[in-house]
Design a protein around this motif. Structure first.
Motif, mmCIF file in Angstrom:
data_model
loop_
_atom_site.group_PDB
_atom_site.id
_atom_site.type_symbol
_atom_site.label_atom_id
_atom_site.label_comp_id
_atom_site.label_asym_id
_atom_site.label_seq_id
_atom_site.Cartn_x
_atom_site.Cartn_y
_atom_site.Cartn_z
ATOM 1 N N UNK A 76 3.579 12.208 17.239
ATOM 2 C CA UNK A 76 4.417 13.274 17.787
ATOM 3 C C UNK A 76 5.552 13.578 16.818
ATOM 4 N N UNK A 77 5.835 14.872 16.669
ATOM 5 C CA UNK A 77 6.930 15.255 15.774
ATOM 6 C C UNK A 77 8.266 14.946 16.429
ATOM 7 N N UNK A 78 9.131 14.329 15.682
ATOM 8 C CA UNK A 78 10.460 14.032 16.213
ATOM 9 C C UNK A 78 11.503 14.245 15.132
ATOM 10 N N UNK A 79 12.752 14.403 15.548
ATOM 11 C CA UNK A 79 13.831 14.532 14.571
ATOM 12 C C UNK A 79 13.926 15.914 13.967
ATOM 13 N N UNK A 80 14.875 16.066 13.058
ATOM 14 C CA UNK A 80 15.177 17.385 12.486
ATOM 15 C C UNK A 80 14.163 17.798 11.428
ATOM 16 N N UNK A 81 13.402 16.838 10.882
ATOM 17 C CA UNK A 81 12.363 17.149 9.892
ATOM 18 C C UNK A 81 11.414 15.963 9.802
ATOM 19 N N UNK A 82 10.224 16.246 9.275
ATOM 20 C CA UNK A 82 9.267 15.158 9.069
ATOM 21 C C UNK A 82 8.995 15.001 7.578
ATOM 22 N N UNK A 83 9.124 13.758 7.123
ATOM 23 C CA UNK A 83 8.848 13.443 5.723
ATOM 24 C C UNK A 83 7.638 12.519 5.718
ATOM 25 N N UNK A 84 6.654 12.785 4.860
ATOM 26 C CA UNK A 84 5.494 11.892 4.803
ATOM 27 C C UNK A 84 5.431 11.166 3.468
ATOM 28 N N UNK A 85 5.101 9.874 3.557
ATOM 29 C CA UNK A 85 4.869 9.097 2.340
ATOM 30 C C UNK A 85 3.365 9.095 2.109
ATOM 31 N N UNK A 86 2.954 9.718 1.015
ATOM 32 C CA UNK A 86 1.536 9.861 0.709
ATOM 33 C C UNK A 86 1.283 9.192 -0.637
ATOM 34 N N UNK A 87 0.255 8.356 -0.696
ATOM 35 C CA UNK A 87 -0.018 7.727 -1.988
ATOM 36 C C UNK A 87 -1.276 6.903 -1.979
ATOM 37 N N UNK A 88 -1.540 6.305 -3.126
ATOM 38 C CA UNK A 88 -2.708 5.454 -3.250
ATOM 39 C C UNK A 88 -2.376 4.064 -2.684
ATOM 40 N N UNK A 89 -3.395 3.226 -2.583
ATOM 41 C CA UNK A 89 -3.148 1.914 -1.991
ATOM 42 C C UNK A 89 -2.297 1.045 -2.915
ATOM 43 N N UNK A 90 -1.536 0.151 -2.299
ATOM 44 C CA UNK A 90 -0.674 -0.781 -3.040
ATOM 45 C C UNK A 90 0.330 -0.094 -3.955
ATOM 46 N N UNK A 91 0.689 1.129 -3.621
ATOM 47 C CA UNK A 91 1.642 1.838 -4.471
ATOM 48 C C UNK A 91 3.063 1.734 -3.925
ATOM 49 N N UNK A 92 3.219 0.938 -2.855
ATOM 50 C CA UNK A 92 4.568 0.703 -2.342
ATOM 51 C C UNK A 92 4.993 1.630 -1.216
ATOM 52 N N UNK A 93 4.027 2.213 -0.490
ATOM 53 C CA UNK A 93 4.364 3.134 0.598
ATOM 54 C C UNK A 93 5.113 2.417 1.723
ATOM 55 N N UNK A 94 4.562 1.287 2.156
ATOM 56 C CA UNK A 94 5.195 0.564 3.266
ATOM 57 C C UNK A 94 6.557 0.013 2.844
#
Ligand SMILES: Nc1nc2c(ncn2[C@@H]2O[C@H](COP(=O)(O)OP(=O)(O)OP(=O)(O)O)[C@@H](O)[C@H]2O)c(=O)[nH]1
Ligand SMILES: [Mg+2]
Length: 280
Positions: A76-94
């Motif tokens: 569900x969308x929440x807050x004033x904006x949504x930012x997504x972290x997109x990347x390959x595996x083990x690239x430090x997203x979490x």
């Protein structure tokens, strides 16, 4: 049809014309798109290819909706904006998600640790922003079971933070975003400290924050988030519809003010961090 298409394009076209399943057709069209030497003369063809792909994707999605609910991936969308972290595996997203939000995702040195989208709230000067980590993107992501719902989370965002381990991965990510028609602002980061990182994110969003105050009182907290370019009129309407009817004037402090407490009207353009006193 332009005559100067590449050899690879012609090969991809052959593959497309011989394809049978919807997936094969989409892959063939995507190969054609990738191998199209893009210039002014091929704009029309590029558009046609994209339209064909969208149509086929719709067919594919209709089918998979009938098979199973992909809603387990929805967020569900929440807050004033949504930012997504997109990347390959083990690239430090979490790791990134845990640095800039309150979320505590699992971080591990094995691949594909994150299997479901993870979310957290980033607080920037009192404005709440939603940050979502998308499980690692891979080539031909659209054709994975979780591909379409995860891609729609990305599409429904305001900003992408892209993470990768090398140039090949960066190219693959760009290709996936292109093939899935995702045209959002993208930022990279370079291990900045958390405050710098949050500032980088904020500066790439299309929003500002402003404080309202009552005469003789301190500015209220939290601030209000508005789209860049908003006017006093938009703020007044946001605070309360009735305010707009009874509006007399406002006073303003901050970047957009000529001097502290400048008297202004409804068409005054707001800037990030302004403080506004509404008089009715
Ligand atoms: N060298 C280096 N390692 C990092 C960095 N950020 C995270 N790591 C390490 O890389 C590994 C993977 O980090 P995660 O944050 O889990 O990566 P991820 O992209 O979420 O990975 P998946 O969810 O498994 O796809 C962990 O061992 C982290 O400690 C970084 O900036 N540099
Ligand atoms: Mg992860």
């Amino acid at each position: 049809m332009p005559t100067n298409v590449t050899h690879e394009y012609k090969e991809a076209e052959k593959k497309y014309l011989n394809s049978r399943t919807i997936q094969e057709k989409i892959e063939g069209l995507q190969d054609m798109l990738k191998n199209l030497n893009k210039h002014k003369g091929t704009e029309k063809l590029e558009k046609q290819l994209k339209q064909k792909i969208s149509k086929l994707k719709l067919q594919l999605e209709e089918r998979s909706k009938k098979k199973k609910g992909s809603s387990k991936y929805s967020i569900k969308k929440e807050g004033a904006a949504r930012i997504v972290i997109v990347g390959t595996t083990n690239s430090g997203k979490s790791t990134l998600l845990s640095r800039i939000t309150n979320a505590k995702p699992e971080i591990a040195d094995y691949e594909f640790t994150t299997k479901m989208p993870e979310q957290g709230v980033m607080d920037y000067k009192g404005v709440k922003l939603q940050v979502v980590e998308i499980p690692a993107l891979t080539k031909n992501f659209y054709f994975k079971e979780e591909g379409p719902p995860l891609l729609s989370i990305i599409r429904d965002s305001d900003l992408i933070i892209l993470t990768f381990r090398n140039e090949d991965e960066r190219k693959m990510l760009f290709e996936e975003l292109y093939l899935n028609d995702i045209n959002l602002p993208i930022i990279y980061y370079n291990n900045e400290n958390v405050e710098k990182l949050k500032e980088l994110i904020w500066n790439n969003l299309d929003i500002i924050h402003v404080f309202t105050k009552m005469p003789g009182k301190k500015p209220s907290y939290p601030p209000i988030a508005l789209k860049k370019g908003s006017l006093i009129k938009d703020l007044t309407e946001f605070v309360h519809k009735d305010f707009l009817k009874n509006f007399k004037y406002a006073r303003i402090w901050g970047k957009s003010a000529k001097h502290d407490g400048q008297k202004i009207g409804l068409n005054h353009k707001l800037e990030d961090g302004d403080i506004v006193e509404l008089h009715e």
